[in-house]
Design an enzyme around this catalytic site. Structure first.
Site, PDB file in Angstrom:
ATOM      1  N   LYS A   1     -17.540 -11.391   1.983  1.00 41.45           N
ATOM      2  CA  LYS A   1     -17.819 -10.281   2.868  1.00 41.45           C
ATOM      3  C   LYS A   1     -16.911  -8.973   2.335  1.00 41.45           C
ATOM      4  O   LYS A   1     -15.915  -8.805   2.392  1.00 41.45           O
ATOM      5  CB  LYS A   1     -17.243 -10.521   4.307  1.00 41.45           C
ATOM      6  CG  LYS A   1     -17.723  -9.827   5.034  1.00 41.45           C
ATOM      7  CD  LYS A   1     -16.839  -9.472   6.537  1.00 41.45           C
ATOM      8  CE  LYS A   1     -15.724  -8.260   6.187  1.00 41.45           C
ATOM      9  NZ  LYS A   1     -16.507  -7.009   6.289  1.00 41.45           N
TER      10      LYS A   1
ATOM     11  N   GLY B   1     -21.152  -7.421   7.185  1.00 43.10           N
ATOM     12  CA  GLY B   1     -20.755  -7.427   8.266  1.00 43.10           C
ATOM     13  C   GLY B   1     -19.462  -6.688   8.670  1.00 43.10           C
ATOM     14  O   GLY B   1     -18.474  -6.481   7.720  1.00 43.10           O
TER      15      GLY B   1
ATOM     16  N   GLY C   1     -15.446  -6.809  10.138  1.00 50.39           N
ATOM     17  CA  GLY C   1     -14.321  -7.748  10.508  1.00 50.39           C
ATOM     18  C   GLY C   1     -14.358  -7.984  11.821  1.00 50.39           C
ATOM     19  O   GLY C   1     -14.024  -9.077  12.175  1.00 50.39           O
TER      20      GLY C   1
ATOM     21  N   GLY D   1     -15.180 -11.561  11.178  1.00 49.39           N
ATOM     22  CA  GLY D   1     -14.023 -11.857  10.628  1.00 49.39           C
ATOM     23  C   GLY D   1     -13.525 -13.033  10.921  1.00 49.39           C
ATOM     24  O   GLY D   1     -13.279 -14.094  10.139  1.00 49.39           O
TER      25      GLY D   1
ATOM     26  N   GLU E   1      -3.699  -9.835  -0.753  1.00 51.74           N
ATOM     27  CA  GLU E   1      -2.911  -8.685  -1.300  1.00 51.74           C
ATOM     28  C   GLU E   1      -3.069  -7.521  -0.489  1.00 51.74           C
ATOM     29  O   GLU E   1      -4.495  -6.939  -0.047  1.00 51.74           O
ATOM     30  CB  GLU E   1      -3.805  -8.420  -2.679  1.00 51.74           C
ATOM     31  CG  GLU E   1      -3.172  -7.096  -3.797  1.00 51.74           C
ATOM     32  CD  GLU E   1      -3.679  -5.908  -3.353  1.00 51.74           C
ATOM     33  OE1 GLU E   1      -3.123  -5.033  -2.639  1.00 51.74           O
ATOM     34  OE2 GLU E   1      -4.733  -5.705  -3.741  1.00 51.74           O
TER      35      GLU E   1
ATOM     36  N   CYS F   1      -3.780   0.867  -3.489  1.00 51.73           N
ATOM     37  CA  CYS F   1      -2.605   0.398  -2.689  1.00 51.73           C
ATOM     38  C   CYS F   1      -1.273   0.170  -3.694  1.00 51.73           C
ATOM     39  O   CYS F   1      -0.110   0.053  -2.989  1.00 51.73           O
ATOM     40  CB  CYS F   1      -3.069  -1.232  -2.340  1.00 51.73           C
ATOM     41  SG  CYS F   1      -3.539  -2.245  -3.859  1.00 51.73           S
TER      42      CYS F   1
ATOM     43  N   GLU G   1       1.557   3.733   4.812  1.00 52.78           N
ATOM     44  CA  GLU G   1       0.839   3.973   3.499  1.00 52.78           C
ATOM     45  C   GLU G   1      -0.264   4.941   4.225  1.00 52.78           C
ATOM     46  O   GLU G   1      -1.056   4.830   4.874  1.00 52.78           O
ATOM     47  CB  GLU G   1       0.177   2.678   3.451  1.00 52.78           C
ATOM     48  CG  GLU G   1      -0.603   2.710   2.045  1.00 52.78           C
ATOM     49  CD  GLU G   1      -1.261   1.253   1.813  1.00 52.78           C
ATOM     50  OE1 GLU G   1      -1.282   0.778   0.602  1.00 52.78           O
ATOM     51  OE2 GLU G   1      -1.525   0.474   2.584  1.00 52.78           O
TER      52      GLU G   1
END
Length: 477
Positions: free
Chosen positions: A172, A203, A205, A209, A247, A281, A381
């Site tokens: 996904k 799709g 989440g 999801g 991650e 990230c 972040e």
């Protein structure tokens, strides 16, 4: 422009069974629609999982060399259609051509090739103890959920080892980066993998999801994305005790010591932070500078930031492109305003669209000084071209500030005293520590401590996430 991008289930391109929902993919440089995606629902999840489950027995029983041969064909298709992938990534997320070509798209064959190398070098079974045999076996049906910021990097880093290990899967991708995923699925189809081995669902989440991560016939979930979403995925998968590899986010420290390498270290840190428009990230977004060199470092950072240019993603060059979406742009603006309100000193950039752009999500490369580690801009972040600079007193203080974060994906140390750099690196709570500009190789494990996730991807480490370990006692006479 592509209309009604289809999902790929059991070797066929299909529209959703029951859902009529669609979403437009938007070029962030022009704010124009570039594709319409037909979004799947829970019925499509069930169809894809059943296809993967049906294919698992025969595919997992294939000899390793046969599976490797299929992945080699996938690499060949990827290389032949490489320019299509470059264009797709540049269009969907605004990556400038050189970045899309040299780094973003290149990750695909890079990861796939390294996975093959690791698989050939790995000891898949071996005798242990007196009469036992230890074997590695594919875990089963896997759900792979990937982000938009390095779309092919994450797809290849998950799909490649899953295919080599003998797993079947449902990918996904992010609905914000559908074009590169669509192309990758075309590459898999052209390479000739058996139907059901690889499936891809477009799709959101919110819509599919939980159906994916809680499905009782799914054995493993590999997710890259936000820590918030990762927590929900872990909870969803817990009822069936699936393996979950994640991650997640990062707020990586970059410790800069006061020595003769200051100019190069600060320049490197600013440019690295701004790379990919700050949407990585593991970006070094917190620059920690030894107090005696702090003012000089701030001056260098200001000068470097002012030389950074933004431009058309279709043009060649080292300029930055836009951030990937309006939602991302708005988040960056909010956090810049919060930083100013909390007392951080604006050194370069600031709020608002970058000068010279009347449309597109072009955020201004921004540097803040006089930041303390308890400020919002040092904790959250941002995922944009925003650097914060924090002073530290000595080595112990630098380590304490660096580790004072819920994240632990990456860290950076800059010092011409290599013994000191190594000593500090050993005390940082991060999955990877880069010394003096050292980069990450495809064979190196990638992943983080704490709320940056669990498990490791890339190379042999990526293979292990998709393998079970079985010991057969009394195997030898």
């Amino acid at each position: 422009m592509s209309d009604m991008l289809r999902s790929y289930i059991a070797g066929e391109w299909v529209l959703p069974l029951t859902s009529a929902a669609t979403v437009d993919a938007v070029n962030p440089a022009t704010e124009e629609r570039i594709a319409t995606i037909a979004l799947c629902g829970p019925d499509d999840v069930d169809r894809a999982v059943k296809a993967a489950r049906a294919a698992f027995r025969s595919y997992s029983a294939m000899p390793l060399d046969t599976r490797i041969g299929l992945v080699e064909r996938l690499i060949a298709v990827f290389q032949r259609r490489f320019d299509e992938m470059v264009q797709a990534i540049s269009s969907e997320m605004g990556a400038p051509y050189d970045l899309a070509h040299d780094a973003q798209a290149e990750c695909g064959p890079g990861h796939l090739g390294e996975t093959i190398k690791a698989a050939r070098a790995m000891e898949w079974e071996k005798p242990i103890g007196g009469k036992a045999m230890l074997v590695h076996e594919p875990i089963g049906v896997c759900v792979l959920i990937t982000p938009w910021n390095w779309p092919i990097n994450q797809i290849a880093a998950k799909v490649g080892p899953a295919l080599v290990a003998g797993c079947t899967m449902i990918l996904k991708p992010s609905e914000m980066a559908p074009l590169s995923a669509q192309l990758f699925a075309e590459f898999v189809d052209e390479a000739g993998f058996p139907a059901g081995v690889f499936n891809m669902l477009h799709g959101t989440g919110a819509a599919i999801g939980d159906a994916l991560t809680s499905h009782p016939q799914v054995d493993m979930v590999s997710f890259t994305g936000s820590t918030r979403a990762g927590i929900q995925i872990a909870k969803s998968a817990a009822d069936t005790v699936k393996r979950v590899s994640q991650e997640l986010g990062g707020k990586s420290p970059n410790i800069v010591f006061a020595d003769d390498g200051l100019e190069a270290a600060v320049t490197r840190g600013v440019l690295h932070c701004f790379g990919n428009s700050g949407q990585s990230c593991n970006a070094p977004t917190r620059m920690l500078v030894e107090a005696s060199a702090y003012d000089e470092a701030v001056a260098i950072a200001r000068r470097v930031a002012q030389t950074v240019t933004l431009g058309d993603p279709t043009a060649r060059g080292a300029h930055l492109g836009p951030v990937a979406s309006k939602a991302q742009y708005d988040k960056i603006q909010r956090l810049i305003e919060v930083a100013i309100d909390e007392g951080a000193t604006l050194v370069a950039g600031g709020p608002g669209r970058a000068e010279g752009f009347e449309r597109g999500y072009f955020a201004r490369p921004t540097v803040f000084a006089n930041v303390t580690n308890d400020m919002t801009i040092a904790r959250e972040e941002v995922f944009g071209p925003v650097l914060v600079m924090i002073a530290f007193k000595d080595e112990a203080d630098a380590i304490e500030i660096a580790n004072d974060t819920p994240y632990g994906l990456a860290a950076y140390v800059q010092s011409l005293d290599l013994d000191r750099a190594r000593r500090v690196a050993r005390q940082l709570h991060a999955g990877s520590v880069n010394l003096n500009g050292g980069g990450q190789d495809y064979c190196s494990p990638f992943g983080g401590y704490k709320q940056s996730g669990n498990g490791r991807e890339w190379g042999e480490w990526g293979l292990h996430d998709f393998l079970e370990v079985k010991v057969m006692n009394g195997y030898s006479a």
